[in-house]
Design a protein around this motif. Structure first.
Motif, short mmCIF file in Angstrom:
data_model
loop_
_atom_site.label_atom_id
_atom_site.label_comp_id
_atom_site.label_asym_id
_atom_site.label_seq_id
_atom_site.Cartn_x
_atom_site.Cartn_y
_atom_site.Cartn_z
N GLN A 211 24.06 35.70 30.30
CA GLN A 211 25.42 36.18 30.06
C GLN A 211 26.41 35.60 31.06
N LEU A 212 25.96 35.42 32.30
CA LEU A 212 26.86 34.95 33.35
C LEU A 212 27.25 33.49 33.17
N ARG A 213 26.57 32.80 32.24
CA ARG A 213 26.90 31.40 31.99
C ARG A 213 27.96 31.26 30.90
N VAL A 214 28.30 32.38 30.28
CA VAL A 214 29.40 32.35 29.31
C VAL A 214 30.71 32.16 30.06
N ARG A 215 31.58 31.36 29.52
CA ARG A 215 32.84 31.02 30.19
C ARG A 215 33.62 32.27 30.62
N ASP A 216 34.04 32.28 31.87
CA ASP A 216 34.87 33.34 32.47
C ASP A 216 34.14 34.67 32.65
N ARG A 217 32.83 34.71 32.35
CA ARG A 217 32.14 36.00 32.46
C ARG A 217 31.98 36.43 33.91
N VAL A 218 31.75 35.49 34.83
CA VAL A 218 31.57 35.87 36.24
C VAL A 218 32.83 36.56 36.76
N GLY A 219 33.99 35.99 36.49
CA GLY A 219 35.24 36.60 36.95
C GLY A 219 35.45 37.97 36.33
N ALA A 220 35.15 38.09 35.04
CA ALA A 220 35.31 39.38 34.37
C ALA A 220 34.32 40.39 34.93
N SER A 221 33.11 39.95 35.22
CA SER A 221 32.10 40.84 35.78
C SER A 221 32.56 41.41 37.12
N TRP A 222 33.10 40.52 37.98
CA TRP A 222 33.53 41.00 39.29
C TRP A 222 34.68 41.99 39.16
N ALA A 223 35.62 41.73 38.26
CA ALA A 223 36.74 42.65 38.05
C ALA A 223 36.23 44.01 37.58
N GLU A 224 35.21 44.01 36.72
CA GLU A 224 34.62 45.27 36.27
C GLU A 224 33.93 45.98 37.42
N HIS A 225 33.23 45.21 38.27
CA HIS A 225 32.62 45.80 39.47
C HIS A 225 33.69 46.50 40.32
N ASP A 226 34.83 45.83 40.45
CA ASP A 226 35.88 46.36 41.32
C ASP A 226 36.32 47.74 40.86
N GLY A 227 36.45 47.90 39.55
CA GLY A 227 36.81 49.21 39.03
C GLY A 227 35.76 50.26 39.31
N VAL A 228 34.50 49.87 39.16
CA VAL A 228 33.39 50.80 39.43
C VAL A 228 33.37 51.20 40.91
#
Length: 228
Positions: free
Chosen positions: A165-182
């Motif tokens: 999943q992390l190899r999908v374009r822009d997923r790493v950035g989106a993942s970190w932003a989601e982490h930030d909310g959590v």
């Protein structure tokens, strides 16, 4: 001697598990005991024992008289497993928001920062491992050992697919932003928000599911390059 054998067995299991996680051993691939024994400079006996351990974790399927293969997941099974994964992790986050100590908060922030550094380095392989550590801090922060073990076991089963999943374009950035909310919700002690955000972060549906399905041939073909 017993401790040495136990440590060697654990090291061997972790090494083969990692090869599966990074796609060096692809879903459906036959696991030749002789080849693996030569690779790790051991006899076939510990390899056979390790494959049995991995089969108990769902990472390997042992077929009578045909040997072992890396387990494969179909689309329906993937959705079901991610659905359960999202609920387990959501529960961990809800409990972590209520139970984490100040020392736990320090570890959580450190893990979050490590993910940010990997994101900024545009290194999905590094992010994969930092992300794994981040999630484990939250599991541990639930202060429920049974929940921790069950969640971690299912995470291990889904590692190849979460990594993909992390190899999908822009997923790493989106993942970190989601982490930030959590992280913000946990630090604020808002269990309901932490639970909701984590469930959304882990669950695959809609476009995320379509992206994962489109990426699966990379994993099946064993073309995912191992991290170094």
């Amino acid at each position: 001697m017993e401790v040495y054998l136990t440590n060697r067995s654990a090291t061997l299991r972790e090494a083969i598990e990692e090869m599966i996680a990074v796609g060096a051993l692809a879903p459906g691939q036959h696991l030749d005991e002789t080849e693996l024994a030569a690779r790790f400079h051991v006899s076939r006996t510990p390899i056979r024992e390790t494959l049995i351990q991995l089969a108990s974790m769902g990472l390997v399927v042992i077929r009578p008289r045909r040997g072992a293969v890396v387990a494969e997941l179909g689309p329906h099974q993937l959705v079901e497993m991610f659905e359960v994964m999202s609920e387990l992790e959501a529960t961990c986050s809800r409990l972590a928001a209520r139970r984490m100590t100040p020392a736990d908060h320090v570890h959580l922030l450190a893990a979050h920062e490590a993910c940010r550094e990997a994101r900024d380095a545009s290194d999905p392989d590094a992010y994969f491992y930092k992300n794994e550590a981040f999630h484990e801090v939250i599991y541990a922060g639930s202060h429920n050992q049974f929940l921790f073990e069950q969640t971690r076991n299912l995470y291990r089963r889904l590692r190849p697919y979460r990594r993909l999943q992390l190899r999908v374009r822009d997923r790493v950035g989106a993942s970190w932003a989601e982490h930030d909310g959590v992280v913000r919700a946990i630090l604020a002690g808002d269990g309901e928000k932490a639970e909701q955000l984590t469930r959304s972060h882990v669950m695959i549906q809609g476009q995320r599911f379509a992206d994962l399905m489109a990426s699966l041939p990379q994993l099946t073909a064993g073309r995912v390059t191992p991290a170094v």
